[in-house]
Each structure stands twice: as C-alpha cells, then as structure tokens.
Design a protein around this motif. Structure first.
Motif, short mmCIF file in Angstrom:
data_model
loop_
_atom_site.label_atom_id
_atom_site.label_comp_id
_atom_site.label_asym_id
_atom_site.label_seq_id
_atom_site.Cartn_x
_atom_site.Cartn_y
_atom_site.Cartn_z
N GLY A 194 1.75 -1.76 1.66
CA GLY A 194 1.44 -0.88 0.56
C GLY A 194 0.83 0.43 1.00
N LYS A 195 0.89 1.39 0.08
CA LYS A 195 0.25 2.67 0.33
C LYS A 195 -1.25 2.54 0.08
CE LYS A 195 4.35 5.33 -0.93
NZ LYS A 195 4.91 6.39 -1.83
N GLU A 225 -2.49 1.56 -3.37
CA GLU A 225 -2.14 0.17 -3.68
C GLU A 225 -3.07 -0.79 -2.96
OE1 GLU A 225 1.83 0.36 -2.30
OE2 GLU A 225 2.67 1.06 -4.21
N LYS A 226 -3.40 -0.49 -1.71
CA LYS A 226 -4.33 -1.34 -0.97
C LYS A 226 -5.71 -1.34 -1.63
CE LYS A 226 -2.10 -0.69 3.55
NZ LYS A 226 -2.29 -0.18 4.94
N ALA A 228 -6.38 -0.73 -4.74
CA ALA A 228 -6.30 -1.44 -6.01
C ALA A 228 -6.40 -2.95 -5.82
CB ALA A 228 -4.99 -1.09 -6.73
N GLU A 254 -5.95 3.33 -9.67
CA GLU A 254 -5.90 4.37 -8.67
C GLU A 254 -7.24 5.06 -8.61
OE1 GLU A 254 -1.20 5.64 -8.77
OE2 GLU A 254 -2.78 7.15 -8.91
#
Length: 354
Positions: free
Chosen positions: A268-269, A272-273, A275, A319
């Motif tokens: 993940g970006k 995303e990590k 989150a 985010e």
C-alpha cells in the motif's frame, strides 16, 4: 498583534492564574487521603449538576456500554468516571511532591508488558507510545523517566492564560519530559521524527482528533477520528508503535498495559498504511476503554454522529492530510515534509474537558 508585541493578560486571566497557583500549592500540602476526598467531593458536585460535559460523557459512555444500558447503570459509570477524571487533577497537582518510591510503587505494570516496552526502547528504532484520555499519563510519564533514567518527548496544547501555560510547561519539563507545542506546525512532526531516528521515545495522546487532519476510524460501531500522527511517524521512521492503556484499580494505584506493536503494512501507499495502522490503534483503544469505561475521561464530542453536520470535517476517510499523501520519496535529512498533527493532547489535567 504585531510581531514582538507582548500581550498583557486581562484581570480575569490574572485571577485564573492566581487561583490555579494557589490551588496547586494548597493541594500539595494536604495529606493524600484528604486530597483525594476533596476532589471526590468536587467530582460529586459536578456530576450532580449534570452540566454539558457530564451529559456528553454519558453519550460517549453509552456507546461503550451498549445502547440498551439502563439510565441508572449509565449514571453509575459516569459518576465513577467523573471521580476518575478529578482524581487525575488531584494527582497532577501532587506529583511534584511524590518520592521515587511513591511514583514507582503506585504503578501496576506486569513484567510481560515491561519487557515489551524495554524491547522497543532498546531496539534502536525509537518507540512511539500512543495513549488515550485514560488514567493519569503524567504519572505514567514520570514512572517511565525513573524507570529508564532518561526523558522522552511529548506534545501539549498551549493553554491560556499564558502564565498557566508556562506553569504546566515548567511542571512537565520538571518531570523529565521534553514538551513540544501542539500548534508548532510541521516542525513538530520533524522534531519527533528526529528523536525517533535517534532511538528515543515519543509519547502521544492520540485517541481524538476531530479536525480534518484526523484519520477516520470505527470505534464501538461508530465513526470517529483519531490523530494520524503516531501511525504516520511509524511509517516515516520505522519506529515501533505501541498502544498503551491506563486505568485506576484503586486509590493510590494506576495500572499500565503495553499492547503488541502495530506493524507497518508491507503493501500500500503511505496514506493506506497509515489508515490501516490507525484502525488497529483504534481497536486497541476500544478494547482498553471497554474493559475500564469509568477511566475514560472523554467529556468532549467524540463520535462524528454527535457533531453539527455543518462543522463536520470534510477530509476523505482515513487520510491524515494532503501533505501525507505526497511524502518525500527519499529519507529527509534535517527537514521533514509537512505531516499530520502528532496528537490532540491537552495540557490541562482534565484531558477530556473542553
């Protein structure tokens, strides 16, 4: 106000500052049992009045206890919670007078949890201790200073009036903490990241951030926002992120539990990590709060459903903020990219009070 102008405190602010200083001095002189009793009586009076903070506390607790909870049961827990919150006031006034023996013996901290903490702190990666609005994190902090023989870095909101803010800063610095201003902007995140890269410890209160920079998570089946900073720091620096739970088993005692490290996801970006880690942190908070609801000092609006829709944050779910979405691709040197607020810590003793 122009740069360099010194703001003069109003008469009301000077009175507040004087009253606070007088109370701080008086409470230190009382025998401990008498001091606890005084603050219990204050808590009882505030609870009986059932003002806005008590009503909000009960709204929050109802989510924890279950919406089928009877009014009598809810009121009983909120009464205990008010005493717990005021007990924290009492102890923060008195901590500077405590001996090392009082500080260390007043903490219940199992060997397994101490081992988990020591492993993270000795790893060389840095350790992020993510606390909630529970127990007394100043007692936990001074215990940590005595246990490790070194200080740690934290963040605190700047209070008003200025003289009260300075008293609190001096108080916490006197306990061995490096205190950074909550409103210090991106430089705060950068300072925290540098401390972690140096293998140091950072402690942040992070279970509430209803601003647009907060990360949306689910707790007790409802949406809320917590501070994205602890997870963002772990992603940025590789430091160990550990959830910490505090509660009061009895007068004169506080329990500390350190949860398992929340790992940085491999895929993940960055947003995303962050989150994913924030939801795992929220789950850890929820588990601790559910086990000890009377020690959750959340007297502010916490769940998004309680907010005025016109004032609700507009950021995308989970985010941290737009700056986090475009991080530096390479390891920064001394400067850091703009990042989410590290926490929503409150410098006043009543962590949940607004």
């Amino acid at each position: 106000m122009s740069e360099g102008t010194v703001r003069t405190e109003s008469a009301k602010e000077r009175l507040v500052s004087w009253g606070y200083g007088a109370a701080w001095g008086a409470v230190k002189l009382l025998p401990e049992r008498a001091a606890y009793r005084v603050f219990d009586l204050i808590a009882d009076r505030l609870w009986a009045r059932r003002g806005g903070q008590v009503r909000q506390l009960e709204k929050n607790l109802l989510r924890v206890l279950g919406k089928d909870t009877s009014e009598a049961a809810l009121r009983a827990v909120s009464h205990q919670a008010m005493r717990s919150a005021l007990r924290q006031y009492c102890e923060q006034f008195r901590v500077p007078t405590w001996s090392r023996e009082r500080i260390m013996s007043g903490v219940d901290f199992p060997a397994e949890d101490i081992g988990r903490l020591k492993a993270a702190m000795s790893s060389g990666r840095g350790a992020i201790l993510a606390l909630g609005h529970t127990g007394n994190y100043d007692h936990a902090g001074v215990w940590l200073v005595h246990f490790t023989g070194e200080g740690f870095t934290t963040v605190a909101e700047h209070l008003k009036p200025e003289s009260v803010a300075e008293k609190f800063l001096d108080y916490r610095r006197g306990l061995g903490m490096e205190v950074l201003p909550h409103d210090g902007g991106p430089s705060v995140f950068g300072t925290l990241a540098r401390r972690l890269r140096a293998g140091k410890t950072v402690a942040l209160v992070a279970d509430r951030d209803l601003s647009a920079s907060g990360a949306q998570v689910t707790m007790f089946g409802e949406a809320t926002r917590i501070a994205a900073g602890p997870a963002a720091l772990a992603v940025q620096t590789g430091a160990a992120l550990l959830p910490v739970q505090l509660w009061y088993p009895s007068y004169g005692q506080m329990s500390i539990r350190v949860g398992l490290e929340i790992p940085v996801p491999e895929d993940g970006k960055r947003p995303e990590k962050v989150a994913v880690m924030c939801q795992q942190l929220a789950d850890a908070y929820a588990e601790g709060i559910a086990a000890h609801p009377a020690d959750w000092h959340m007297m502010q609006k916490f769940f998004l459903a309680d907010l005025d829709p016109a004032k609700a944050p507009k950021a995308k779910p989970a985010e941290p903020d737009s700056a986090e979405a475009k991080p530096a691709e390479t390891e920064p040197a001394e400067s850091e990219p703009a990042e989410p607020k590290p926490e929503e810590a409150e410098s006043s003793p009543s962590q949940g009070a607004s």
